[in-house]
Design a protein around this motif. Structure first.
Motif, PDB file in Angstrom:
ATOM      1  N   PRO A 123     -10.309  -8.537  -8.738  1.00 25.55           N
ATOM      2  CA  PRO A 123     -10.187  -8.643  -7.279  1.00 25.55           C
ATOM      3  C   PRO A 123      -9.566  -7.367  -6.701  1.00 25.55           C
ATOM      4  O   PRO A 123      -8.972  -6.567  -7.431  1.00 25.55           O
ATOM      5  CB  PRO A 123      -9.270  -9.850  -7.079  1.00 25.55           C
ATOM      6  N   PRO A 124      -9.676  -7.187  -5.395  1.00 25.74           N
ATOM      7  CA  PRO A 124      -9.115  -5.979  -4.790  1.00 25.74           C
ATOM      8  C   PRO A 124      -7.595  -6.025  -4.710  1.00 25.74           C
ATOM      9  O   PRO A 124      -7.000  -7.094  -4.604  1.00 25.74           O
ATOM     10  CB  PRO A 124      -9.717  -5.981  -3.385  1.00 25.74           C
ATOM     11  N   ALA A 125      -6.980  -4.863  -4.767  1.00 24.12           N
ATOM     12  CA  ALA A 125      -5.553  -4.756  -4.462  1.00 24.12           C
ATOM     13  C   ALA A 125      -5.450  -4.799  -2.940  1.00 24.12           C
ATOM     14  O   ALA A 125      -6.172  -4.080  -2.250  1.00 24.12           O
ATOM     15  CB  ALA A 125      -4.993  -3.453  -5.002  1.00 24.12           C
ATOM     16  N   THR A 126      -4.593  -5.640  -2.413  1.00 27.98           N
ATOM     17  CA  THR A 126      -4.460  -5.767  -0.959  1.00 27.98           C
ATOM     18  C   THR A 126      -3.030  -5.549  -0.479  1.00 27.98           C
ATOM     19  O   THR A 126      -2.775  -5.620   0.712  1.00 27.98           O
ATOM     20  CB  THR A 126      -4.950  -7.156  -0.484  1.00 27.98           C
ATOM     21  N   ASP A 127      -2.091  -5.261  -1.387  1.00 31.42           N
ATOM     22  CA  ASP A 127      -0.702  -5.040  -0.981  1.00 31.42           C
ATOM     23  C   ASP A 127      -0.548  -3.633  -0.401  1.00 31.42           C
ATOM     24  O   ASP A 127      -1.356  -2.750  -0.646  1.00 31.42           O
ATOM     25  CB  ASP A 127       0.246  -5.251  -2.161  1.00 31.42           C
ATOM     26  N   ALA A 128       0.494  -3.429   0.364  1.00 32.46           N
ATOM     27  CA  ALA A 128       0.721  -2.154   1.052  1.00 32.46           C
ATOM     28  C   ALA A 128       0.823  -0.982   0.079  1.00 32.46           C
ATOM     29  O   ALA A 128       0.374   0.124   0.378  1.00 32.46           O
ATOM     30  CB  ALA A 128       1.976  -2.233   1.911  1.00 32.46           C
ATOM     31  N   ALA A 129       1.394  -1.193  -1.103  1.00 35.42           N
ATOM     32  CA  ALA A 129       1.552  -0.111  -2.078  1.00 35.42           C
ATOM     33  C   ALA A 129       0.204   0.451  -2.518  1.00 35.42           C
ATOM     34  O   ALA A 129       0.101   1.622  -2.884  1.00 35.42           O
ATOM     35  CB  ALA A 129       2.338  -0.603  -3.287  1.00 35.42           C
ATOM     36  N   ALA A 130      -0.840  -0.363  -2.463  1.00 35.99           N
ATOM     37  CA  ALA A 130      -2.169   0.099  -2.877  1.00 35.99           C
ATOM     38  C   ALA A 130      -2.731   1.143  -1.927  1.00 35.99           C
ATOM     39  O   ALA A 130      -3.679   1.848  -2.269  1.00 35.99           O
ATOM     40  CB  ALA A 130      -3.126  -1.085  -2.962  1.00 35.99           C
TER      41      ALA A 130
END
Length: 182
Positions: A123-130
């Protein structure tokens, strides 16, 4: 495409890095400009193009990554026009990784996300750090790391010693100087 205002540019001018864009033909920066090419070098005519810059606040953002293969690059490139914002890049390291960063004004269709998850195997990374802005691609050093080091008193030489940024290809040195001076 993401943009950033800078006092280093004349009012009314814009700059876009175009290195490697030809690999994807009419994708990337080439897709944003005119299709004219130099008759001798066959390089795209990217130096003179009108631009319009508008703000965009996405409702959804996601980044997919996987080991880069020519097949994955072609398959991922097909998704670029299906989102309000899309960027495709290669990240160097022990393994070359393909990153597809997407954003949309609304929630993407579940079928689209499912197809992308199948394509990238996760799945995609969706957190701000990404989505932290990378400054040094050679050593994967992000803007937050550099700003923290500068706040602690680091100079350009100190950044190069502690984080290694600016010590390989050197393309990030102007940005490092800007961040140190800020």
């Amino acid at each position: 495409m993401k943009v950033r205002a800078s006092d280093d540019m004349r009012p009314g001018d814009a700059f876009i890095a175009c290195t490697g864009a030809v690999v994807f033909q009419r994708v990337g920066s080439n897709a944003l400009t005119i299709s004219a090419i130099d008759p001798y070098s066959k390089q795209p005519e990217l130096k003179h193009a009108a631009v319009r810059i508008e703000p965009f606040t996405p409702r959804w953002r996601g980044a997919f990554t996987a080991a880069a293969t020519p097949e994955l690059q072609r398959a991922a490139a097909a998704w670029l026009s299906r989102f309000d914002y899309a960027a495709l890049c290669l990240i160097e390291g022990p393994e070359i990784v393909l990153r597809l960063e997407l954003a949309a004004a609304g929630d993407p269709a579940p079928e689209a996300l499912s197809a992308l998850e199948k394509l990238f195997g996760q799945p995609p990374a969706t957190d701000a750090a990404a989505f932290e802005r990378s400054v040094c691609a050679c050593f994967k050093v992000g803007e937050a790391q550099i700003r923290a080091a500068v706040a602690a008193g680091a100079t350009l030489a100190g950044l190069q010693k502690s984080l290694k940024c600016g010590t390989n290809c050197g393309s990030c040195v102007p940005e490092l100087r800007r961040l140190v001076a800020a």
